[in-house]
Design a protein around this motif. Structure first.
Motif, PDB file in Angstrom:
ATOM      1  N   ASP A  32       0.830  -1.191   0.000  1.00  0.00           N
ATOM      2  CA  ASP A  32       0.000   0.000   0.000  1.00  0.00           C
ATOM      3  C   ASP A  32       0.873   1.252   0.000  1.00  0.00           C
ATOM      4  O   ASP A  32       2.060   1.207   0.355  1.00  0.00           O
ATOM      5  N   GLU A 287      -9.576  -8.962  -2.423  1.00  0.00           N
ATOM      6  CA  GLU A 287      -9.482  -7.786  -1.586  1.00  0.00           C
ATOM      7  C   GLU A 287     -10.613  -7.744  -0.565  1.00  0.00           C
ATOM      8  O   GLU A 287     -10.523  -7.100   0.468  1.00  0.00           O
ATOM      9  N   ARG A 296      -9.767   2.983   3.789  1.00  0.00           N
ATOM     10  CA  ARG A 296      -9.022   2.122   2.886  1.00  0.00           C
ATOM     11  C   ARG A 296      -7.542   2.189   3.210  1.00  0.00           C
ATOM     12  O   ARG A 296      -7.015   3.230   3.562  1.00  0.00           O
ATOM     13  N   ALA A 297      -6.855   1.072   3.045  1.00  0.00           N
ATOM     14  CA  ALA A 297      -5.446   1.019   3.414  1.00  0.00           C
ATOM     15  C   ALA A 297      -4.586   1.871   2.505  1.00  0.00           C
ATOM     16  O   ALA A 297      -3.525   2.317   2.895  1.00  0.00           O
ATOM     17  N   ASP A 298      -5.021   2.080   1.251  1.00  0.00           N
ATOM     18  CA  ASP A 298      -4.182   2.845   0.338  1.00  0.00           C
ATOM     19  C   ASP A 298      -4.532   4.316   0.315  1.00  0.00           C
ATOM     20  O   ASP A 298      -4.116   5.049  -0.560  1.00  0.00           O
ATOM     21  N   ILE A 489      -3.435   8.123  -4.762  1.00  0.00           N
ATOM     22  CA  ILE A 489      -4.316   7.947  -3.607  1.00  0.00           C
ATOM     23  C   ILE A 489      -5.699   8.570  -3.812  1.00  0.00           C
ATOM     24  O   ILE A 489      -6.719   7.904  -3.607  1.00  0.00           O
ATOM     25  N   THR A 498      -8.092  -0.388  -5.213  1.00  0.00           N
ATOM     26  CA  THR A 498      -6.844  -0.363  -4.475  1.00  0.00           C
ATOM     27  C   THR A 498      -5.707  -0.102  -5.451  1.00  0.00           C
ATOM     28  O   THR A 498      -5.866  -0.220  -6.671  1.00  0.00           O
ATOM     29  N   ILE A 499      -4.546   0.246  -4.905  1.00  0.00           N
ATOM     30  CA  ILE A 499      -3.397   0.556  -5.744  1.00  0.00           C
ATOM     31  C   ILE A 499      -3.016  -0.629  -6.618  1.00  0.00           C
ATOM     32  O   ILE A 499      -2.561  -0.463  -7.764  1.00  0.00           O
ATOM     33  N   ARG A 500      -3.250  -1.838  -6.134  1.00  0.00           N
ATOM     34  CA  ARG A 500      -2.859  -3.036  -6.889  1.00  0.00           C
ATOM     35  C   ARG A 500      -3.775  -3.305  -8.081  1.00  0.00           C
ATOM     36  O   ARG A 500      -3.395  -4.034  -8.992  1.00  0.00           O
TER      37      ARG A 500
END
Length: 528
Positions: A32, A287, A296-298, A489, A498-500
């Motif tokens: 993240d 996820e 959210r983690a990111d 972000i 998410t970033i992924r």
């Protein structure tokens, strides 16, 4: 089948496979954004200890000094992002984005529209593209789903984020505006360079056109096969179909009151079409799904309902002022009166700098929202959505402190200058600028680190020009944004990914855009 169509199909299969491979690798291994920043901090510390004469204790001291060194610029960059966000999330801009979203009728058309509009928005303002681009990608995804046309939503969002690729060659280019400002820190070594010699120089305009072409052509080529398509979340489709929307993004029907603004932060990951042809819900993805109020983690934040704190216990007079069109428009007109006076009394190219850009964004935002309540609400959401960026700015300032005070940044620039010639200097600036941007993802911040070193080296290499060096630096800075998750972000928060989910696609773009921009840097050295 003709040879031409067969070759075209082979090209598409190659880029589709490349995009899917890159996406799988990124989803599996990329951390993240905040964790990435912390790991990068320790990596920079290790490199500084290994390749410079600085010891571990000194490196830690440099990190602490740099942590607060960037406060002024981080404030400017934050305001540029927030004011751009407020403008992008205004009623007239949203109306325009929804009209654009209704245009495409195929997956290829949808990706091309988002990619092209993202490039235009990025050339206008880097803060606007992060928000308006994400909103456009989301609206296009919803519009295509309502037409029963499957579009790979992560790729659509990646095409929007790719609008950040040409930003440092556009109107909000931080370093190019900074060196056009009287009294900038490197004025003694390089003078003041007007934007007519950088942003609007023919070399820069030609390179911008080439970069835009790469993005618009490459992104739709990476569209996956039907069985691997992930569409927008079903929750968004139900909202879009079941609730009429006003132009300001507020619900006029449905379960929420008309005074509750629609959140622009979506749910995580969309709907995937399986090999059997059915749609699988976002909860089936690795996820997982999150509750409506879970951060959210990111860096994103899912939507939360409820009244805003600043709306509680409002008096009648306060309500009238908050809802007053005259007051809000008056503030916007005041800002633009000031700007108009500057532009009328001074050459436009001479007064355009980052502070003027922020002032313009403030003025446009007030005029577009037409009420302080609307503007304050959006600014509240913008601050929440950008909170991870605001926090991480200081950590990247710490990384910058390590690179500057340990001599690591100087070592990178001097190494580039040592092996450079008149022909290759701009390529060296481009590559070294890209490397440093990976560690310091801020165009203006990076320029404060490298500016005087690059200026001195340019003076020492016969036949090189300061404005060409600035263009090469700008390209290098924007290039590695495609593999640096920091600025993604707010895009991810709005899109609900998410970033992924998207970073694999922009990583492919990183490779091919680097080839084009690197070739452009060499051409500047050859042509002179």
């Amino acid at each position: 089948m003709s040879a031409a169509s067969s070759e075209k199909g082979a090209v598409r299969r190659f880029f589709t496979g490349l995009g899917e491979l890159s996406s799988r690798l990124v989803r599996r291994y990329l951390p993240d954004a905040f964790i990435f920043a912390l790991l990068l901090t320790f990596l920079t510390m290790g490199i500084a200890v290994l390749v410079t004469d600085t010891g571990p204790a000194d490196v830690a001291t440099h990190w602490g000094a740099g942590f607060w060194e960037v406060v002024t610029f981080s404030t400017q960059a934050t305001l540029a992002l927030l004011t751009g966000w407020a403008l992008a999330d205004s009623p007239p801009v949203k109306r325009g984005l929804r009209r654009i979203a209704a245009i495409p009728s195929s997956q290829t058309g949808a990706i091309v529209v988002v990619a092209f509009c993202g490039q235009l928005l990025g050339l206008f303002h880097w803060g606007v593209v992060l928000i308006a681009g994400a909103i456009l990608a989301r609206e296009v995804g919803i519009a295509m789903a309502e037409k029963d046309v499957d579009v790979h939503y992560p790729l659509l969002v990646a095409a929007a984020y790719a609008g950040l690729l040409p930003w440092h060659q556009g109107l909000s280019a931080a370093s190019l505006l900074l060196v056009a400002t009287d009294g900038h820190f490197a004025e003694e070594s390089m003078g003041v360079i007007p934007v007519s010699e950088t942003i609007f120089h023919p070399f820069n305009l030609a390179l911008v056109a080439a970069t835009v072409a790469v993005v618009v052509v490459l992104m739709p080529l990476m569209a996956p096969d039907d069985e691997n398509i992930t569409t927008v979340p079903e929750e968004k489709l139900r909202q879009a179909r079941g609730e009429a929307m006003t132009d300001g993004g507020e619900r006029s029907e449905g379960s929420r009151s008309s005074s509750d603004r629609r959140s622009d932060v979506g749910e995580p990951s969309g709907t995937r079409r399986t090999s059997e042809g059915r749609r699988s819900s976002g909860s089936e993805r690795s996820e997982g799904s999150r509750s409506a109020s879970e951060p959210r983690a990111d860096g994103g934040m899912t939507a939360t309902a409820g009244a805003r704190p600043h709306r509680l216990h409002e008096s009648r007079s306060k309500e009238l002022l908050l809802d007053s069109t005259a007051l809000c428009v008056g503030v916007g007109l005041l800002m633009w009166t000031y700007l108009g006076y500057l532009f009328a009394t001074e050459p436009f190219m001479d007064v355009l700098n980052i502070n003027i850009l922020i002032s313009a964004m403030f003025g446009l935002g007030f005029l577009a929202h037409m009420s302080l309540r609307s503007y304050i609400d959006v600014f509240h959401e913008a601050i929440r959505g950008a909170s991870q960026i605001i926090i991480q700015f200081q950590f990247y300032g710490g990384i910058m402190g390590i690179m500057v005070f340990s001599g690591l940044a100087e070592l990178i620039a001097e190494t580039a200058a040592t092996y450079a010639t008149e022909t290759t200097w701009y390529l060296m600036v481009f590559v070294s600028g890209g490397i440093v941007n990976f560690f310091v993802p801020s165009g203006g911040g990076q320029w404060t680190v490298m500016g005087e070193i690059y200026a001195s080296a340019t003076q020492s290499i016969p036949g090189t020009q300061m404005n060409h060096m600035m263009i090469a630096f700008a390209m290098g800075d924007q290039w590695t944004n495609m593999i640096q998750p920091f600025w993604a972000i707010p895009v991810l928060g709005i899109a609900g990914l998410t970033i992924r989910d998207m970073m694999g696609y922009v990583a492919v773009l990183f490779v091919f855009s680097g080839i084009v921009m690197g070739a452009g840097a060499v051409l500047m050295g050859v042509v002179g």
